[in-house]
Enzyme design. Sequence first.
Site, PDB file in Angstrom:
ATOM      1  N   ARG A  33       5.262  10.872  -9.736  1.00  7.97           N
ATOM      2  CA  ARG A  33       3.919  10.078  -9.243  1.00  7.97           C
ATOM      3  C   ARG A  33       2.678  10.771  -9.724  1.00  7.97           C
ATOM      4  O   ARG A  33       2.658  12.074  -9.882  1.00  7.97           O
ATOM      5  CB  ARG A  33       3.674   9.843  -7.826  1.00  7.97           C
ATOM      6  CG  ARG A  33       2.598   9.212  -7.485  1.00  7.97           C
ATOM      7  CD  ARG A  33       2.322   9.013  -5.895  1.00  7.97           C
ATOM      8  NE  ARG A  33       1.037   8.964  -5.537  1.00  7.97           N
ATOM      9  CZ  ARG A  33       0.070   9.515  -4.726  1.00  7.97           C
ATOM     10  NH1 ARG A  33       0.471  10.663  -4.827  1.00  7.97           N
ATOM     11  NH2 ARG A  33      -0.947   9.200  -4.332  1.00  7.97           N
ATOM     12  N   ARG A  74     -16.100   5.932   0.516  1.00  3.64           N
ATOM     13  CA  ARG A  74     -16.351   7.189   0.770  1.00  3.64           C
ATOM     14  C   ARG A  74     -17.786   7.552   1.059  1.00  3.64           C
ATOM     15  O   ARG A  74     -18.809   6.798   0.687  1.00  3.64           O
ATOM     16  CB  ARG A  74     -15.988   8.157  -0.311  1.00  3.64           C
ATOM     17  CG  ARG A  74     -14.392   7.981  -0.776  1.00  3.64           C
ATOM     18  CD  ARG A  74     -13.925   8.746  -1.785  1.00  3.64           C
ATOM     19  NE  ARG A  74     -12.667   8.695  -2.491  1.00  3.64           N
ATOM     20  CZ  ARG A  74     -11.665   9.377  -1.924  1.00  3.64           C
ATOM     21  NH1 ARG A  74     -11.761   9.981  -0.717  1.00  3.64           N
ATOM     22  NH2 ARG A  74     -10.518   8.824  -2.539  1.00  3.64           N
ATOM     23  N   LYS A 222       0.939  -0.964  -2.265  1.00  2.84           N
ATOM     24  CA  LYS A 222       0.878  -0.091  -1.613  1.00  2.84           C
ATOM     25  C   LYS A 222       0.070  -0.600   0.099  1.00  2.84           C
ATOM     26  O   LYS A 222      -0.925  -1.125  -0.121  1.00  2.84           O
ATOM     27  CB  LYS A 222      -0.337   1.196  -1.852  1.00  2.84           C
ATOM     28  CG  LYS A 222       0.258   1.908  -2.970  1.00  2.84           C
ATOM     29  CD  LYS A 222      -0.531   2.868  -3.524  1.00  2.84           C
ATOM     30  CE  LYS A 222      -1.112   4.045  -2.439  1.00  2.84           C
ATOM     31  NZ  LYS A 222      -2.070   4.937  -3.067  1.00  2.84           N
ATOM     32  N   THR A 280       3.505   9.325   2.816  1.00  4.53           N
ATOM     33  CA  THR A 280       2.074  10.026   3.554  1.00  4.53           C
ATOM     34  C   THR A 280       2.728  11.074   4.632  1.00  4.53           C
ATOM     35  O   THR A 280       3.432  10.820   5.692  1.00  4.53           O
ATOM     36  CB  THR A 280       1.452   9.079   4.257  1.00  4.53           C
ATOM     37  OG1 THR A 280       1.179   8.015   3.488  1.00  4.53           O
ATOM     38  CG2 THR A 280       0.116   9.714   4.728  1.00  4.53           C
TER      39      THR A 280
END
Length: 476
Positions: A33, A74, A222, A280
């Site tokens: 990845r 963020r 995802k 994760t």
Amino acid sequence: MSRATKIVATIGPASSSPEVLERIIRAGVDVVRLNFSHGNAQDHIDRAVLVRDTAKRCGREVAIMADLQGPKIRVGKFTGGKILLEKGSRFTLDAECELGNADIAGLDYKDLPSDVKQGDRLLLNDGLIVLAVDAVEGSKIITTVVIGGELSNNKGINKQGGGLSAPALTAKDMEDIRTAMAFQADYLAVSFPKSATDMELARQLANVAGAAHGHKPALIAKIERAEAIPALAEILKASDGIMVARGDLAVEVGNAAVPALQKRMIRMARDMDRVVITATQMMESMITNAVPTRAEVSDVANAVLDGTDAVMLSAETAAGKYPVETVEAMASICVEAERFEEMKLERDFVDKSFTRIDHSIAMAALFTAHHLDCKAIVALTESGSTALWMSRHRVRMPIYALSPKESSVRRMTLYRNVRPVHMQFSNDRDEALKQAEILLVKNHALAIGDSYAITCGEPMGAPGGTNMLKLMRVNR
């Protein structure tokens, strides 16, 4: 390789040297990845070249997955780099703030004030900090700290229950798709899709960008937004697979909801002939420790027992102290868990009907090889579809998928229990079958006396043309 479950590993500073990369590939990595949240285009191109060269040197087929960053939701930066939020204190998020302090923080995502209202809860830094929204005043979100803690530059923001309007594909993602297609990434992972439309747009952009290289990637959605859960079936139909991205998803729906959702997503993906990656914090402690916790061992093993195609490593291999040891530990957990898998092939076929000849042949090969206790199943396949269908069901024997197309071979590295092998086919069916057996005996996949089931299509070389099943025994 006796392991059926595949391993996806993220490469970064800890694993980008040729020496370490070779060691983790030899330890069992099937898909590498590349995280497009970090680095620039040339960094990713250079790493892709390194992965291809290293895999070839190791004699392994390894796919590359380009993981898009998605929208940056963020906080901004702080004077001094971080602050400490106290429970009960007031804190303001301001889309117009340039540099934050203990009372206020800026926002990378300027539309956040339009997406929230009084009573909403915002979760920062993977849910470690919780803010209750008291009011929205123009560009400012006035909050009270419910759970405090240290907050540093550029930490992520989630809205509990979902509902943020940020698009799945940003301008950066669109440019990154062009970069990924330039080195022909085998898989493209799309972050934060909310609907099938997000995946359809990503596929259109990828196909256009890849056309110059004669390349079409497989798409991985995802699943990390609350809105994606009710749209899961439609997202699966528009994708080649999904990633159970448990980090952001847990923040939005709550930690307690994730285990059941994981099982549901794995089951749905398999039922719909899609691949699934579980990701994760699977081996999070091994970022700094040489051995995993017992809870992590159970987490990986349970994903295997659920039927996931692959388990994924993120910071563990990208930035951790023990990237090679982490891959080795994960591989051993997978092998041990697979020993106790429940075989339920007959139940898989109850009330099922197959309308396609190629799909029916794939299922017949599984059923026959299982009951005759064959050593292996072999599929001569152009696109890899036959191997994908076979991999949706659990059998004790390996599935060897032989294809003349390098892109198909790499894509199949992610399919559970499939061992892809590159082989050019003869146009003569009997000669092709003979070549396949010779190659597998040479690679020690088969030995004299072994029986196996083999599928192919006539005429040879036509995608979607699998129409023959033959039972064979190695006699030479």
